[in-house]
Design a protein around this motif. Structure first.
Motif, mmCIF file in Angstrom:
data_model
loop_
_atom_site.group_PDB
_atom_site.id
_atom_site.type_symbol
_atom_site.label_atom_id
_atom_site.label_comp_id
_atom_site.label_asym_id
_atom_site.label_seq_id
_atom_site.Cartn_x
_atom_site.Cartn_y
_atom_site.Cartn_z
ATOM 1 N N UNK A 198 -1.375 -24.025 7.753
ATOM 2 C CA UNK A 198 -0.195 -24.910 8.042
ATOM 3 C C UNK A 198 0.515 -25.534 6.950
ATOM 4 N N UNK A 199 1.705 -25.266 6.948
ATOM 5 C CA UNK A 199 2.727 -25.648 5.653
ATOM 6 C C UNK A 199 3.774 -26.577 6.140
ATOM 7 N N UNK A 200 4.402 -27.270 5.355
ATOM 8 C CA UNK A 200 5.552 -28.058 5.626
ATOM 9 C C UNK A 200 6.467 -28.073 4.246
ATOM 10 N N UNK A 201 7.605 -27.643 4.816
ATOM 11 C CA UNK A 201 8.662 -27.788 3.277
ATOM 12 C C UNK A 201 9.243 -29.193 3.326
ATOM 13 N N UNK A 202 9.391 -29.548 1.894
ATOM 14 C CA UNK A 202 10.051 -30.939 1.616
ATOM 15 C C UNK A 202 9.552 -32.132 2.385
ATOM 16 N N UNK A 203 8.417 -32.039 2.803
ATOM 17 C CA UNK A 203 7.799 -33.328 3.403
ATOM 18 C C UNK A 203 8.394 -33.845 4.712
ATOM 19 N N UNK A 204 9.382 -33.191 4.953
ATOM 20 C CA UNK A 204 10.151 -33.580 6.416
ATOM 21 C C UNK A 204 10.557 -32.217 7.138
ATOM 22 N N UNK A 205 10.398 -31.250 6.841
ATOM 23 C CA UNK A 205 10.749 -29.856 7.604
ATOM 24 C C UNK A 205 9.749 -29.537 8.831
ATOM 25 N N UNK A 206 9.876 -28.608 9.579
ATOM 26 C CA UNK A 206 9.060 -28.210 10.493
ATOM 27 C C UNK A 206 7.617 -27.559 9.869
ATOM 28 N N UNK A 207 6.727 -27.827 10.562
ATOM 29 C CA UNK A 207 5.302 -27.144 10.444
ATOM 30 C C UNK A 207 5.528 -25.691 10.558
ATOM 31 N N UNK A 208 4.957 -25.013 9.611
ATOM 32 C CA UNK A 208 5.142 -23.537 9.699
ATOM 33 C C UNK A 208 3.814 -23.005 9.384
ATOM 34 N N UNK A 209 3.348 -22.077 10.260
ATOM 35 C CA UNK A 209 2.126 -21.202 9.850
ATOM 36 C C UNK A 209 2.360 -20.053 8.738
ATOM 37 N N UNK A 210 1.746 -20.127 7.668
ATOM 38 C CA UNK A 210 2.233 -19.096 6.683
ATOM 39 C C UNK A 210 0.687 -18.344 6.373
ATOM 40 N N UNK A 211 0.795 -17.298 5.761
ATOM 41 C CA UNK A 211 -0.481 -16.514 5.293
ATOM 42 C C UNK A 211 -1.372 -17.399 4.611
ATOM 43 N N UNK A 212 -2.421 -17.256 4.687
ATOM 44 C CA UNK A 212 -3.455 -17.711 4.019
ATOM 45 C C UNK A 212 -3.639 -17.567 2.706
ATOM 46 N N UNK A 213 -3.017 -16.246 2.132
ATOM 47 C CA UNK A 213 -2.710 -16.235 0.748
ATOM 48 C C UNK A 213 -2.070 -17.216 -0.025
ATOM 49 N N UNK A 214 -1.047 -17.960 0.712
ATOM 50 C CA UNK A 214 -0.781 -19.074 -0.115
ATOM 51 C C UNK A 214 -1.403 -20.169 -0.584
ATOM 52 N N UNK A 215 -2.685 -20.390 0.119
ATOM 53 C CA UNK A 215 -3.828 -21.433 -0.404
ATOM 54 C C UNK A 215 -4.460 -20.723 -1.385
ATOM 55 N N UNK A 216 -4.932 -19.426 -1.358
ATOM 56 C CA UNK A 216 -5.658 -18.639 -1.883
ATOM 57 C C UNK A 216 -5.049 -18.585 -3.377
ATOM 58 N N UNK A 217 -3.772 -18.303 -3.303
ATOM 59 C CA UNK A 217 -3.055 -18.088 -4.562
ATOM 60 C C UNK A 217 -2.844 -19.503 -5.457
ATOM 61 N N UNK A 218 -2.659 -20.633 -4.778
ATOM 62 C CA UNK A 218 -2.716 -21.967 -5.185
ATOM 63 C C UNK A 218 -4.119 -22.012 -5.961
ATOM 64 N N UNK A 219 -5.025 -21.880 -5.089
ATOM 65 C CA UNK A 219 -6.387 -21.957 -5.843
ATOM 66 C C UNK A 219 -6.752 -21.154 -7.238
ATOM 67 N N UNK A 220 -6.335 -20.053 -7.140
ATOM 68 C CA UNK A 220 -6.532 -18.830 -8.018
ATOM 69 C C UNK A 220 -5.770 -19.443 -9.364
#
Length: 134
Positions: free
Chosen positions: A99-121
């Protein structure tokens, strides 16, 4: 995610109240491996798409890990450009998305898990997020 790489000035990773800021204008003595890690991350980030838009009331953000997100990514653009903030919350039950949110006020968006994985990597390749937020 749409942004022009040449317009980015800095990338900031925030985790649990700590942060790591990386200037992107030249390698700044960071070395080729660190620069490659940053470029790989930014290339992958451009490919992250929206799987689903989810209607979430503000008082439900905590259920999705977005009231106080453990991971936050901030992309700073050239002066006068927009700053892009991506809050990264919990994984969905199948762990295939976050679950992600853009600019702390945008809508909640379901994005691929690769986003969290790439952040951690990226965090692992750059070094731990260690500096306290001001």
């Amino acid at each position: 995610m749409k942004f022009a790489r040449e317009d980015l000035r800095a990338l900031e990773l925030r985790r649990d109240g700590r942060r790591l800021v990386v200037e992107l204008d030249g390698d700044g003595g960071q070395g080729p491996l660190r620069e490659r890690a940053l470029e790989d991350f930014l290339d992958n980030l451009k490919g992250v798409g929206r799987i689903q838009h989810i209607d979430v009331a503000d008082d439900e953000l905590g259920d999705f890990g977005l009231a106080s997100p453990a991971r936050v990514l901030v992309l700073s653009q050239e002066p006068g450009g927009d700053t892009i903030r991506i809050d990264i919350g919990n994984h969905n039950p199948a762990t295939t998305a976050v679950y992600t949110r853009l600019n702390a006020s945008g809508p909640v968006i379901l994005a691929g898990s690769v986003l969290a994985w790439d952040f951690d990597k990226l965090e692992a390749r750059l070094g731990p997020v260690a500096d306290r937020e001001p």
